[in-house]
Design a protein around this motif. Structure first.
Motif, short mmCIF file in Angstrom:
data_model
loop_
_atom_site.label_atom_id
_atom_site.label_comp_id
_atom_site.label_asym_id
_atom_site.label_seq_id
_atom_site.Cartn_x
_atom_site.Cartn_y
_atom_site.Cartn_z
N SER A 191 0.85 -1.18 -0.05
CA SER A 191 0.18 -0.02 0.04
C SER A 191 0.91 1.08 -0.03
O SER A 191 2.30 0.90 0.24
CB SER A 191 -0.97 0.09 1.33
N ILE A 192 0.47 2.38 -0.09
CA ILE A 192 1.08 3.82 0.02
C ILE A 192 0.50 4.64 1.01
O ILE A 192 -0.70 4.82 1.11
CB ILE A 192 1.10 4.30 -1.56
N ALA A 193 1.45 5.16 1.67
CA ALA A 193 1.17 6.16 2.69
C ALA A 193 1.20 7.71 2.31
O ALA A 193 0.48 8.40 2.95
CB ALA A 193 2.08 5.97 3.83
N SER A 194 1.89 8.07 1.31
CA SER A 194 2.22 9.20 1.02
C SER A 194 2.79 9.27 -0.58
O SER A 194 3.04 8.35 -0.81
CB SER A 194 2.97 10.10 1.87
N ALA A 195 2.94 10.52 -1.01
CA ALA A 195 3.57 10.86 -2.31
C ALA A 195 5.02 10.87 -2.22
O ALA A 195 5.43 10.72 -3.13
CB ALA A 195 3.07 12.13 -2.79
N THR A 196 5.43 10.72 -1.07
CA THR A 196 6.99 10.89 -0.88
C THR A 196 7.48 9.86 -0.32
O THR A 196 6.93 9.22 0.81
CB THR A 196 7.35 11.99 -0.08
N TRP A 197 8.71 9.10 -0.91
CA TRP A 197 9.21 8.10 -0.32
C TRP A 197 10.02 8.16 0.88
O TRP A 197 9.84 7.28 1.74
CB TRP A 197 10.21 7.30 -1.41
N SER A 198 10.65 9.40 0.96
CA SER A 198 11.49 9.46 2.15
C SER A 198 11.87 11.05 2.07
O SER A 198 11.64 11.79 1.00
CB SER A 198 12.79 8.85 2.08
N ASP A 199 12.26 11.74 2.84
CA ASP A 199 12.87 13.02 3.03
C ASP A 199 13.78 13.46 2.04
O ASP A 199 14.82 12.73 1.87
CB ASP A 199 13.34 13.44 4.44
N GLU A 200 13.53 14.69 1.34
CA GLU A 200 14.09 14.93 0.16
C GLU A 200 15.54 15.07 0.49
O GLU A 200 16.56 14.96 -0.19
CB GLU A 200 13.51 15.83 -0.80
N ASP A 201 15.83 16.22 1.46
CA ASP A 201 16.78 16.42 2.02
C ASP A 201 17.77 15.27 2.40
O ASP A 201 19.06 15.40 2.23
CB ASP A 201 17.00 17.53 3.16
N ALA A 202 17.31 14.55 2.96
CA ALA A 202 18.01 13.18 3.67
C ALA A 202 18.58 12.33 2.26
O ALA A 202 19.51 11.95 2.16
CB ALA A 202 17.25 12.33 4.29
N ARG A 203 17.82 12.54 1.21
CA ARG A 203 18.29 11.59 0.19
C ARG A 203 19.34 12.24 -0.67
O ARG A 203 20.03 11.87 -1.14
CB ARG A 203 16.78 11.50 -0.60
N ASP A 204 19.03 13.72 -0.70
CA ASP A 204 20.26 14.37 -1.42
C ASP A 204 21.31 14.42 -0.49
O ASP A 204 22.79 14.29 -1.28
CB ASP A 204 19.90 15.76 -1.49
N ASN A 205 21.49 14.44 0.68
CA ASN A 205 22.53 14.33 1.57
C ASN A 205 23.36 12.97 1.41
O ASN A 205 24.55 12.72 1.37
CB ASN A 205 22.39 14.36 3.15
N ASP A 206 22.53 11.84 1.05
CA ASP A 206 23.17 10.70 0.69
C ASP A 206 23.44 10.49 -0.77
O ASP A 206 24.21 9.15 -1.30
CB ASP A 206 21.90 9.38 1.01
N GLY A 207 23.30 11.55 -1.67
CA GLY A 207 23.72 11.53 -2.98
C GLY A 207 22.69 10.61 -3.98
O GLY A 207 23.33 10.11 -4.97
N GLU A 208 21.58 10.37 -3.42
CA GLU A 208 20.71 9.01 -4.24
C GLU A 208 20.63 9.70 -5.69
O GLU A 208 21.12 8.90 -6.55
CB GLU A 208 19.32 9.18 -3.58
N ALA A 209 20.04 10.86 -5.86
CA ALA A 209 19.85 11.19 -7.31
C ALA A 209 21.20 11.29 -8.13
O ALA A 209 21.09 10.96 -9.23
CB ALA A 209 18.91 12.51 -7.37
N GLU A 210 21.94 11.93 -7.73
CA GLU A 210 23.32 12.10 -8.31
C GLU A 210 23.99 10.99 -8.69
O GLU A 210 24.36 10.79 -9.78
CB GLU A 210 24.24 13.02 -7.23
#
Length: 246
Positions: free
Chosen positions: A53-72
């Motif tokens: 199921s889905i709880a929200s439109a966001t998988w995880s906090d975007e700042d945290a994902r950027d700090n992990d370098g996910e998108a890059e």
């Protein structure tokens, strides 16, 4: 992100062909959303595993994902460059849409796709607020992303494959949407689908059943992985057999 079950949109939930659905699709180059009619198609088997199921439109906090370098990291591994046309399937709040848009540039195109109209409406406003002019918006359904034929170089499914209730129908129809040589990239977590992940072996089995071959696999941090597929054949829907989760 994709909701696990929208009863009015499920394709292949019974033995008879589904009724044609009225959907919305972006008008290329304008960012506008226009109504189209999804074609009637064959029935497909349901997955033999839990659908998250889905709880929200966001998988995880975007700042945290950027700090992990996910998108890059994902952009680098996939070789995304200016001029590419990319479908962000299950775009949700638009984490990848917003970050891919400047990478593909004005000669490229991002199609933000979801099955939740409100998610797309909010993402459309977010894109406009950021001045993004190369993003279109397409409302799909559980068994069809409703993209234009041979329109994308890459389809990206980030942290949402386990939420797709009609994966075989969606994957089968997606073959039409990829350009020759086009790829499908899936980012997910290595855990059971009921816990919002997909075991890699199960994913390979389902993609193979829909006519895709894995061409790359990358283990990432925190139990995540990025895998890339290309279509190799298009099976008769009646021959597709669901894969059992171990």
């Amino acid at each position: 992100m994709w909701r696990a079950a929208l009863p009015l949109l499920l394709l292949g939930a019974c033995d008879s062909p589904p009724v044609a659905q009225s959907v919305m699709q972006s008008s290329p180059g304008t960012g506008e959303i226009r109504p189209v009619k999804a074609p009637i198609g064959p029935a497909f088997p349901a997955p033999d595993r839990p659908v998250a199921s889905i709880a929200s439109a966001t998988w995880s906090d975007e700042d945290a994902r950027d700090n992990d370098g996910e998108a890059e990291d994902v952009i680098r591994r996939l070789g995304i460059r200016p001029g590419m046309h990319i479908a962000d399937i299950g775009a949700g709040s638009g984490y990848y849409t917003i970050r891919l848009s400047p990478v593909v540039g004005l000669t490229g195109r991002i199609v933000a796709n979801d099955i939740i109209p409100d998610y797309l409406a909010r993402l459309r406003k977010r894109s406009a607020d950021k001045g993004l002019t190369n993003v279109d918006f397409t409302l799909g359904d559980a068994g069809d992303a409703n993209l234009a034929s041979q329109s994308v170089d890459l389809a990206l499914m980030a942290h949402m494959y386990h939420e797709i209730s009609e994966p075989f129908a969606l994957l089968w129809r997606l073959q039409d949407d990829l350009k020759p040589g086009g790829r499908l990239a899936i980012l997910d977590s290595d855990r059971p689908t009921a816990r919002h992940g997909t075991p890699p072996a199960l994913l390979r089995c389902e993609l193979a059943a829909a006519g895709y071959q894995q061409i790359a696999f990358n283990r990432l941090e925190n139990g995540r992985y990025l895998t890339v597929f290309q279509p190799t054949f298009r099976p008769d829907p009646g021959t597709i057999r669901p894969c059992k989760a171990n």
